[in-house]
Design a protein around this motif. Sequence first.
Motif, PDB file in Angstrom:
ATOM      1  N   GLU A 157      24.066 -23.562  -0.820  1.00  0.00           N
ATOM      2  CA  GLU A 157      24.780 -23.141  -2.040  1.00  0.00           C
ATOM      3  C   GLU A 157      25.065 -21.647  -2.029  1.00  0.00           C
ATOM      4  O   GLU A 157      26.136 -21.199  -2.427  1.00  0.00           O
ATOM      5  CB  GLU A 157      23.969 -23.484  -3.290  1.00  0.00           C
ATOM      6  CG  GLU A 157      23.993 -24.956  -3.618  1.00  0.00           C
ATOM      7  CD  GLU A 157      23.311 -25.262  -4.958  1.00  0.00           C
ATOM      8  OE1 GLU A 157      23.107 -26.431  -5.239  1.00  0.00           O
ATOM      9  OE2 GLU A 157      22.978 -24.311  -5.702  1.00  0.00           O
ATOM     10  N   LEU A 158      24.085 -20.884  -1.569  1.00  0.00           N
ATOM     11  CA  LEU A 158      24.241 -19.434  -1.538  1.00  0.00           C
ATOM     12  C   LEU A 158      25.354 -19.015  -0.581  1.00  0.00           C
ATOM     13  O   LEU A 158      26.132 -18.105  -0.862  1.00  0.00           O
ATOM     14  CB  LEU A 158      22.908 -18.829  -1.088  1.00  0.00           C
ATOM     15  CG  LEU A 158      22.483 -17.533  -1.720  1.00  0.00           C
ATOM     16  CD1 LEU A 158      22.333 -17.690  -3.225  1.00  0.00           C
ATOM     17  CD2 LEU A 158      21.166 -17.071  -1.118  1.00  0.00           C
ATOM     18  N   ALA A 161      28.986 -21.217  -2.083  1.00  0.00           N
ATOM     19  CA  ALA A 161      29.495 -21.101  -3.455  1.00  0.00           C
ATOM     20  C   ALA A 161      30.480 -19.939  -3.621  1.00  0.00           C
ATOM     21  O   ALA A 161      31.491 -20.086  -4.316  1.00  0.00           O
ATOM     22  CB  ALA A 161      28.348 -20.991  -4.462  1.00  0.00           C
ATOM     23  N   PRO A 162      30.234 -18.771  -2.971  1.00  0.00           N
ATOM     24  CA  PRO A 162      31.196 -17.670  -3.174  1.00  0.00           C
ATOM     25  C   PRO A 162      32.614 -17.987  -2.685  1.00  0.00           C
ATOM     26  O   PRO A 162      33.587 -17.439  -3.215  1.00  0.00           O
ATOM     27  CB  PRO A 162      30.588 -16.515  -2.351  1.00  0.00           C
ATOM     28  CG  PRO A 162      29.120 -16.796  -2.336  1.00  0.00           C
ATOM     29  CD  PRO A 162      29.035 -18.305  -2.239  1.00  0.00           C
ATOM     30  N   GLN A 178      35.057 -11.637   3.753  1.00  0.00           N
ATOM     31  CA  GLN A 178      34.106 -12.215   2.792  1.00  0.00           C
ATOM     32  C   GLN A 178      32.954 -12.903   3.524  1.00  0.00           C
ATOM     33  O   GLN A 178      31.785 -12.757   3.154  1.00  0.00           O
ATOM     34  CB  GLN A 178      34.812 -13.221   1.872  1.00  0.00           C
ATOM     35  CG  GLN A 178      33.850 -13.783   0.823  1.00  0.00           C
ATOM     36  CD  GLN A 178      34.406 -14.930  -0.008  1.00  0.00           C
ATOM     37  OE1 GLN A 178      35.394 -15.552   0.369  1.00  0.00           O
ATOM     38  NE2 GLN A 178      33.754 -15.209  -1.120  1.00  0.00           N
ATOM     39  N   THR A 181      30.524 -10.471   4.971  1.00  0.00           N
ATOM     40  CA  THR A 181      29.693  -9.885   3.911  1.00  0.00           C
ATOM     41  C   THR A 181      28.585 -10.847   3.484  1.00  0.00           C
ATOM     42  O   THR A 181      27.424 -10.449   3.324  1.00  0.00           O
ATOM     43  CB  THR A 181      30.572  -9.544   2.683  1.00  0.00           C
ATOM     44  OG1 THR A 181      31.589  -8.640   3.106  1.00  0.00           O
ATOM     45  CG2 THR A 181      29.754  -8.919   1.584  1.00  0.00           C
ATOM     46  N   ILE A 182      28.933 -12.109   3.290  1.00  0.00           N
ATOM     47  CA  ILE A 182      27.934 -13.098   2.871  1.00  0.00           C
ATOM     48  C   ILE A 182      26.808 -13.186   3.908  1.00  0.00           C
ATOM     49  O   ILE A 182      25.621 -13.116   3.572  1.00  0.00           O
ATOM     50  CB  ILE A 182      28.593 -14.493   2.692  1.00  0.00           C
ATOM     51  CG1 ILE A 182      29.579 -14.480   1.523  1.00  0.00           C
ATOM     52  CG2 ILE A 182      27.535 -15.578   2.496  1.00  0.00           C
ATOM     53  CD1 ILE A 182      30.488 -15.717   1.453  1.00  0.00           C
ATOM     54  N   ASP A 184      25.964 -11.013   6.236  1.00  0.00           N
ATOM     55  CA  ASP A 184      25.225  -9.748   6.334  1.00  0.00           C
ATOM     56  C   ASP A 184      24.252  -9.566   5.172  1.00  0.00           C
ATOM     57  O   ASP A 184      23.187  -8.979   5.338  1.00  0.00           O
ATOM     58  CB  ASP A 184      26.190  -8.547   6.322  1.00  0.00           C
ATOM     59  CG  ASP A 184      26.978  -8.444   7.618  1.00  0.00           C
ATOM     60  OD1 ASP A 184      26.654  -9.171   8.577  1.00  0.00           O
ATOM     61  OD2 ASP A 184      27.932  -7.642   7.671  1.00  0.00           O
ATOM     62  N   LEU A 185      24.654 -10.028   3.984  1.00  0.00           N
ATOM     63  CA  LEU A 185      23.784  -9.836   2.813  1.00  0.00           C
ATOM     64  C   LEU A 185      22.603 -10.802   2.840  1.00  0.00           C
ATOM     65  O   LEU A 185      21.515 -10.466   2.397  1.00  0.00           O
ATOM     66  CB  LEU A 185      24.571 -10.029   1.508  1.00  0.00           C
ATOM     67  CG  LEU A 185      25.474  -8.871   1.079  1.00  0.00           C
ATOM     68  CD1 LEU A 185      26.289  -9.259  -0.158  1.00  0.00           C
ATOM     69  CD2 LEU A 185      24.647  -7.622   0.766  1.00  0.00           C
ATOM     70  N   ILE A 186      22.814 -12.009   3.331  1.00  0.00           N
ATOM     71  CA  ILE A 186      21.757 -13.026   3.239  1.00  0.00           C
ATOM     72  C   ILE A 186      20.830 -13.015   4.447  1.00  0.00           C
ATOM     73  O   ILE A 186      19.613 -13.138   4.302  1.00  0.00           O
ATOM     74  CB  ILE A 186      22.371 -14.431   3.074  1.00  0.00           C
ATOM     75  CG1 ILE A 186      23.132 -14.513   1.749  1.00  0.00           C
ATOM     76  CG2 ILE A 186      21.291 -15.505   3.126  1.00  0.00           C
ATOM     77  CD1 ILE A 186      23.799 -15.851   1.507  1.00  0.00           C
ATOM     78  N   PRO A 188      19.461 -10.968   6.836  1.00  0.00           N
ATOM     79  CA  PRO A 188      18.286 -10.155   7.168  1.00  0.00           C
ATOM     80  C   PRO A 188      16.998 -10.672   6.524  1.00  0.00           C
ATOM     81  O   PRO A 188      15.913 -10.459   7.051  1.00  0.00           O
ATOM     82  CB  PRO A 188      18.654  -8.769   6.626  1.00  0.00           C
ATOM     83  CG  PRO A 188      20.148  -8.762   6.607  1.00  0.00           C
ATOM     84  CD  PRO A 188      20.558 -10.164   6.301  1.00  0.00           C
ATOM     85  N   SER A 189      17.121 -11.373   5.380  1.00  0.00           N
ATOM     86  CA  SER A 189      15.902 -11.766   4.664  1.00  0.00           C
ATOM     87  C   SER A 189      15.382 -13.129   5.080  1.00  0.00           C
ATOM     88  O   SER A 189      14.367 -13.585   4.571  1.00  0.00           O
ATOM     89  CB  SER A 189      16.159 -11.767   3.156  1.00  0.00           C
ATOM     90  OG  SER A 189      16.972 -12.858   2.814  1.00  0.00           O
TER      91      SER A 189
ATOM     92  N   LEU B 158      27.581 -13.184  -4.832  1.00  0.00           N
ATOM     93  CA  LEU B 158      26.504 -13.936  -4.181  1.00  0.00           C
ATOM     94  C   LEU B 158      25.478 -14.425  -5.204  1.00  0.00           C
ATOM     95  O   LEU B 158      24.979 -15.548  -5.126  1.00  0.00           O
ATOM     96  CB  LEU B 158      25.828 -13.006  -3.168  1.00  0.00           C
ATOM     97  CG  LEU B 158      25.353 -13.629  -1.877  1.00  0.00           C
ATOM     98  CD1 LEU B 158      26.509 -14.234  -1.119  1.00  0.00           C
ATOM     99  CD2 LEU B 158      24.667 -12.571  -1.016  1.00  0.00           C
ATOM    100  N   ALA B 161      27.898 -16.842  -8.130  1.00  0.00           N
ATOM    101  CA  ALA B 161      28.733 -17.989  -7.753  1.00  0.00           C
ATOM    102  C   ALA B 161      27.949 -19.309  -7.734  1.00  0.00           C
ATOM    103  O   ALA B 161      28.483 -20.341  -8.165  1.00  0.00           O
ATOM    104  CB  ALA B 161      29.423 -17.748  -6.404  1.00  0.00           C
ATOM    105  N   PRO B 162      26.674 -19.315  -7.264  1.00  0.00           N
ATOM    106  CA  PRO B 162      25.956 -20.607  -7.248  1.00  0.00           C
ATOM    107  C   PRO B 162      25.771 -21.227  -8.639  1.00  0.00           C
ATOM    108  O   PRO B 162      25.699 -22.451  -8.772  1.00  0.00           O
ATOM    109  CB  PRO B 162      24.597 -20.254  -6.627  1.00  0.00           C
ATOM    110  CG  PRO B 162      24.875 -19.053  -5.782  1.00  0.00           C
ATOM    111  CD  PRO B 162      25.901 -18.261  -6.565  1.00  0.00           C
ATOM    112  N   TYR B 165      29.118 -22.841  -9.356  1.00  0.00           N
ATOM    113  CA  TYR B 165      29.227 -24.002  -8.444  1.00  0.00           C
ATOM    114  C   TYR B 165      28.569 -25.239  -9.081  1.00  0.00           C
ATOM    115  O   TYR B 165      29.139 -26.321  -9.107  1.00  0.00           O
ATOM    116  CB  TYR B 165      28.525 -23.600  -7.156  1.00  0.00           C
ATOM    117  CG  TYR B 165      28.653 -24.500  -5.964  1.00  0.00           C
ATOM    118  CD1 TYR B 165      29.832 -24.563  -5.235  1.00  0.00           C
ATOM    119  CD2 TYR B 165      27.560 -25.238  -5.509  1.00  0.00           C
ATOM    120  CE1 TYR B 165      29.922 -25.351  -4.099  1.00  0.00           C
ATOM    121  CE2 TYR B 165      27.638 -26.023  -4.368  1.00  0.00           C
ATOM    122  CZ  TYR B 165      28.837 -26.076  -3.664  1.00  0.00           C
ATOM    123  OH  TYR B 165      28.916 -26.852  -2.539  1.00  0.00           O
ATOM    124  N   SER B 189      16.317  -8.779   1.561  1.00  0.00           N
ATOM    125  CA  SER B 189      17.168  -8.100   2.542  1.00  0.00           C
ATOM    126  C   SER B 189      17.890  -6.886   1.981  1.00  0.00           C
ATOM    127  O   SER B 189      18.630  -6.229   2.703  1.00  0.00           O
ATOM    128  CB  SER B 189      18.188  -9.081   3.096  1.00  0.00           C
ATOM    129  OG  SER B 189      19.166  -9.353   2.131  1.00  0.00           O
TER     130      SER B 189
END
Lengths: 193, 193
Positions: A157-158, A161-162, A178, A181-182, A184-186, A188-189, B158, B161-162, B165, B189
Amino acid sequence: MIVPNPDRRSERARRAILSAALELCVEESFARLTMEGVAKRAGVGKQTIYRWWPSKSAVLLEAIDDRAGDTLDFPDTGDLVADLRTQMIQLARTLTDPVFAASLRGLIAAAQSDADAAESLYRTLMKPRVELCAERLKKAQQAGQVRPEVAPEDLIELLYAPLYYRLLLQHRPIDEAQIGTILDLIFPSLAPA
Amino acid sequence: MIVPNPDRRSERARRAILSAALELCVEESFARLTMEGVAKRAGVGKQTIYRWWPSKSAVLLEAIDDRAGDTLDFPDTGDLVADLRTQMIQLARTLTDPVFAASLRGLIAAAQSDADAAESLYRTLMKPRVELCAERLKKAQQAGQVRPEVAPEDLIELLYAPLYYRLLLQHRPIDEAQIGTILDLIFPSLAPA
């Protein structure tokens, strides 16, 4: 004597109907799409359509599911982020195809006042692809690339969904930037500590 | 002599119209909502409504924007994740309020075949709240809590949006568990290295 093959004739009619529905949806909008219009464009009788599909939503759902086909399957190169990027770029292409976009936006709109349409849309179009993605994520977890406590359905979903958010609100374009970016943001964690 | 105050009378009519639109949208669906129905329920003439709003979408958009009011503003306790959690839980309450949900789902559906409705929806309802969230995120970046290269608008999509959704696909509930999952998946992150 040459006997016409009824299966082949049916398949030809089916394809003509699905193509007609997609064309008319982008030309005239989902709201103005009618079974009569689809029958006329496809060169079949209205009863032929009703024999196979109960509603215009059902025709269009099959049409876009066919059109997406297996282009949204997941590659497995062993590199999860690269594989997600490949698949998400393909999805971005699909969601920015004017014919696909008009149809999917129409179906999502219809789903807001029709619970059966919402259920069919999720079951037919989304769920099988969510399951494929979940399989790919589970493999990555087994390979130690994603923390084991992350539920694949939540991560999906993460990630996705965007894209749908931009499809429906149309305030920013769906593109490779886009997707970068999604990821890269998610990501690393998500690696195990 | 008591002179009726025309401003107060207008405000009473305005509120009656907005309430009627919200009630009818949840009772009968957005698709079946009409200006005539709203006028009748509100006890005003149809011309009174058309004097202030060009369409049923415009009435309903003002109604839900009023209903959300400032309940979706951002607290600033200095703890970004706590503040986002507080605000997102409030948004989840709003999105699961049946009256608000029916109206917003109807407006998003209408936006799929009406570019002006899509633009109004984003400009009136979403954009001012995206800007408030972006301000809160910039403060967190200045305080060293979020990496400076993250664009607030990307992070906002990010995070939020979920929720939309699930509002539109209705396959899973919008609840505190979802919000906890989103924050847990994204925030590790975002701290500066």
